[in-house]
Design a protein around this motif. Structure first.
Motif, short mmCIF file in Angstrom:
data_model
loop_
_atom_site.label_atom_id
_atom_site.label_comp_id
_atom_site.label_asym_id
_atom_site.label_seq_id
_atom_site.Cartn_x
_atom_site.Cartn_y
_atom_site.Cartn_z
N SER A 106 0.97 -1.27 0.03
CA SER A 106 0.16 0.13 -0.13
C SER A 106 0.95 1.27 0.03
N ALA A 107 1.90 1.23 0.72
CA ALA A 107 2.84 2.53 1.00
C ALA A 107 3.59 2.45 -0.41
N LEU A 143 3.51 2.89 6.12
CA LEU A 143 4.86 2.13 6.19
C LEU A 143 5.16 1.87 7.65
N PHE A 144 5.20 3.16 8.46
CA PHE A 144 5.75 2.91 9.77
C PHE A 144 4.74 2.71 10.82
N TYR A 169 3.55 12.17 2.17
CA TYR A 169 3.75 11.50 3.68
C TYR A 169 2.71 10.71 4.32
N ALA A 170 1.52 10.85 3.81
CA ALA A 170 0.56 9.84 4.49
C ALA A 170 0.60 8.51 4.03
N LEU A 225 3.56 -1.04 13.07
CA LEU A 225 3.29 -0.94 14.51
C LEU A 225 1.84 -1.42 14.76
N GLU A 226 0.64 -0.93 14.03
CA GLU A 226 -0.44 -1.16 14.27
C GLU A 226 -0.72 -2.69 13.95
#
Lengths: 185, 498
Positions: B116-117, B370-371, B364-365, B375-376
């Motif tokens: 997705s990223a 990615l980051f 940036y969204a 984590l999620e």
């Protein structure tokens, strides 16, 4: 009859019934549109024609292969059709699970979201086979509180209030409490 | 371009309030996309009135960020529960959910996060580089005949996946198309199939139907298994995909970026068709077609790359031509109008600051996915530990509210549960739910563009087929259908021979 079963005939009958009903109703709006040659019925009737042709193909396939999955199919999982019914009890249980939410939806207009939801949540868990009363009460409370907090307080979303007393009165009480709490904050 | 991008970045990160809105958009989009039953559209609809108090750039940026992260968020529920957060995540569930059943949930979600990223970032970059020329190309070459041809091709591809047989795949798509005819006809505004109910004059709303067919029917399928003692809780794993595994699919990623971008640029087509076509193309080019639908990582990669690649592209017709590509971009038009602005070519000259803060925010969204997504993932995986009998009422309640909020009609909640029952029965009989939903979504667009196309060429098929893009897509769609007929006949003959 080849590999045809009664289920295949019922399936074809349902498709045919849908086509007949939709074709019959298409005469209700069979009006010409000045700027468009095919009118309002051209598109839906073409779909109905294709449905009949493909339905016939489906029947032909069932005649030869029964309910067998076609070789090389992509994205199809047998998982959702693997359960078979051996007793009337199972059928009743599944029917209850299927119809309970529809019943909730029908009652939503007179009963409203605020009064009806806790009962629905608890009934769903019961229908799923959960018998521990403590757990049912706790989970019902947690889900209800979460929904009220998210949609009523945080997002201010309008939810069905019901139109029959005492349910309507209960919704009014909830909304009044919310307003008072918001004024306090 | 880089100078403008840096200016947009500086504006975005130079003001704490703008940063707060950005972070809210990123987390809100992911969360609402990931909650079964409540999509990013619900969040956007609720937030719309509040954007009047924001700066126009902040308002449009918020919606753009929600669009990017919400498109990813729906993949999580598609993979973990077989309940796509939005129709554009439906093909993700084809292989993502079987992976969850096999204990590879983290691998599937990890691939979805990364792809997705990648898809979204690539799309944002192309959007920054080429919004104006691409919009000009689109306006010159893409008209109603091309859009109809793409819808036809997309439906032809979609009908080949998901059903037990090709016939059931086609029947599913045709059923979706038939449901889409309920309501006013798109040319003359004549009421069709309202069966005496005035509420049906506006047609069957997408959101309740989609929630019913996907979320509610999935709850019913699991409930049936529980009732018959066949329910097995999915295994929990935190085994993310390795770099080597992902590198092996680089071609699929690149192909899906192109597919997604092409679909995204066309008004009204958007991310849903992009995901289906990304998946369909992955199947078409694969040497191991039979492995798709059984937990193949490439299936998740292809659809998730394609749907996010469509997000940046969907901004091109909106910003350059003022044409919204879907429901969320249509809401962005409303944000523009609230501030007395009109999206279109002039906005580039009148409000370059707004354009570049939106471009930077989308870039940036996508990187944030990615980051934060990684984590999620670990946190959300623990949802699988909750017994489904406790999760089911929550899913059903969220779905009910999601169905109701859109138009404020209890009828929509009834439609949703009725669609859930129908979806459950159709799934048991081997029909394709994503096929029905795609038919439902694209039905009106297809009919409208067919009618406009026919009027344009004065019902002359020779003129119609003299348009190259249109011809290529229709021929490709027809070949896909013919190949389906051939395979169906072959399959019947081989059984007869036995």
């Amino acid at each position: 009859m080849g590999n045809l079963t009664r289920a295949h005939l019922v399936e074809t009958g349902i498709w045919l019934f849908i086509c007949i009903v939709f074709f019959g109703f298409s005469f209700e709006f069979n009006k010409t549109i000045e700027i468009y040659k095919f009118g309002a019925t051209g598109w839906p009737r073409s779909i109905l024609l294709l449905l009949i042709l493909v339905g016939a193909g489906n029947l032909y396939y069932a005649w030869n292969n029964g309910s067998e999955t076609q070789k090389g199919r992509v994205g199809f999982s047998e998982e959702s059709s693997e359960v078979s019914y051996n007793s009337m009890g199972q059928v009743i249980k599944t029917s209850f699970i299927l119809l309970l939410p529809l019943f909730y939806a029908i009652l939503l207009k007179p009963v409203g979201f605020y009064a009806g939801t806790p009962f629905f949540i608890a009934l769903i868990m019961l229908a799923w086979g959960e018998r521990r009363v403590g757990k049912i009460l706790l989970v019902t409370l947690v889900i209800y509180a979460f929904l009220i907090f998210l949609f009523m307080f945080l997002l201010n979303a309008p939810l069905p209030q019901g139109n029959v007393s005492p349910f309507y009165d209960f919704s009014a009480f909830m909304l009044k409490t919310k307003t008072q709490l918001q004024q306090l904050m | 371009m880089w100078e403008n991008f840096l200016t947009g970045t500086a504006t975005l990160f130079g003001d704490p309030f703008t940063i707060a809105i950005f972070i809210f958009g990123v987390l809100g989009g992911m969360l609402f996309g990931a909650i079964p039953g409540v999509s990013m559209l619900t969040l956007a609809a609720i937030l719309l009135p509040f954007t009047a108090d924001l700066d126009p750039a902040q308002g449009v940026m918020l919606f753009a960020v929600i669009y990017c992260t919400g498109t990813y968020g729906g993949a999580i529920t598609a993979i973990l529960f077989n309940i796509p957060g939005a129709p554009e995540n439906a093909p993700t569930s084809f292989d993502g959910y079987p992976m969850t059943r096999q204990g590879k949930a983290a691998k599937a979600v990890g691939a979805a996060v990364l792809c997705s990223a990648i898809g979204g970032t690539a799309s944002a970059l192309v959007m920054m580089l080429a919004t104006e020329p691409l919009a000009k190309w689109a306006i010159m070459n893409i008209g109603p005949p091309e859009i109809f041809a793409l819808v036809f091709f997309g439906l032809a591809v979609a009908s080949t996946v998901g059903g037990r047989t090709i016939w059931k795949g086609w029947l599913s798509v045709l059923l979706g198309l038939l449901i889409a005819t309920i309501g006013q006809d798109p040319v003359g505004g004549i009421n069709r199939y309202n069966f005496g109910f005035s509420d049906l004059a506006a047609g069957i709303a997408f959101v309740p139907a989609i929630l019913g067919f996907f979320a509610v029917s999935e709850v019913f399928v699991q409930a049936e298994k529980k009732a018959s003692g066949k329910y097995e809780a999915p295994e929990l794993s935190v085994n993310f995909p390795t770099f080597r595994e992902l590198w092996a699919h680089k071609i699929a990623v690149i192909r899906s970026i192109f597919v997604g971008f092409f679909c995204g640029i066309l008004p009204g087509i958007g991310a849903t068709l992009a995901a289906f076509m990304g998946y369909g193309e992955a199947v078409r080019w694969s040497k191991n077609k039979e492995e798709f639908g059984k937990g193949k990582l490439e299936g998740v990669i292809s659809s998730e790359t394609a749907n996010n690649a469509a997000t940046g592209a969907a901004m091109i017709p909106l910003l350059a031509l003022g044409l919204p590509g879907g429901a969320l971009t249509a809401m962005m038009v409303a944000v523009f109008q609230m501030h007395d602005l009109e999206p279109g070519p002039l906005v580039f000259y009148n409000s370059p600051d707004l354009i570049w803060i939106v471009f930077a925010a989308m870039f940036y969204a996508n990187l944030s996915i990615l980051f934060i997504g990684l984590l999620e993932t670990k946190t959300i995986l623990y949802l699988l530990k909750i017994p489904f009998q406790f999760l089911a009422p929550l899913i059903l309640m969220l779905a009910s509210i999601g169905a109701y909020i859109g138009r404020g009609l209890v009828l929509d909640v009834m439609v949703m549960f009725a669609a859930g029952i129908i979806g459950f029965l159709l799934r048991r009989s081997g029909y394709s739910i994503p096929g029905i939903v795609l038919g439902l979504i694209l039905g009106k667009i297809g009919e409208q563009n067919f009618a406009q196309g026919m009027q344009m060429v004065h019902y002359d098929l020779v003129t119609y087929f003299s348009r190259p893009i249109c011809t290529i897509l229709i021929v490709a769609g027809a070949l896909t259908l013919l190949r389906g007929v051939y395979s169906a006949i072959q399959s019947s003959r081989s059984t007869e021979a036995v």
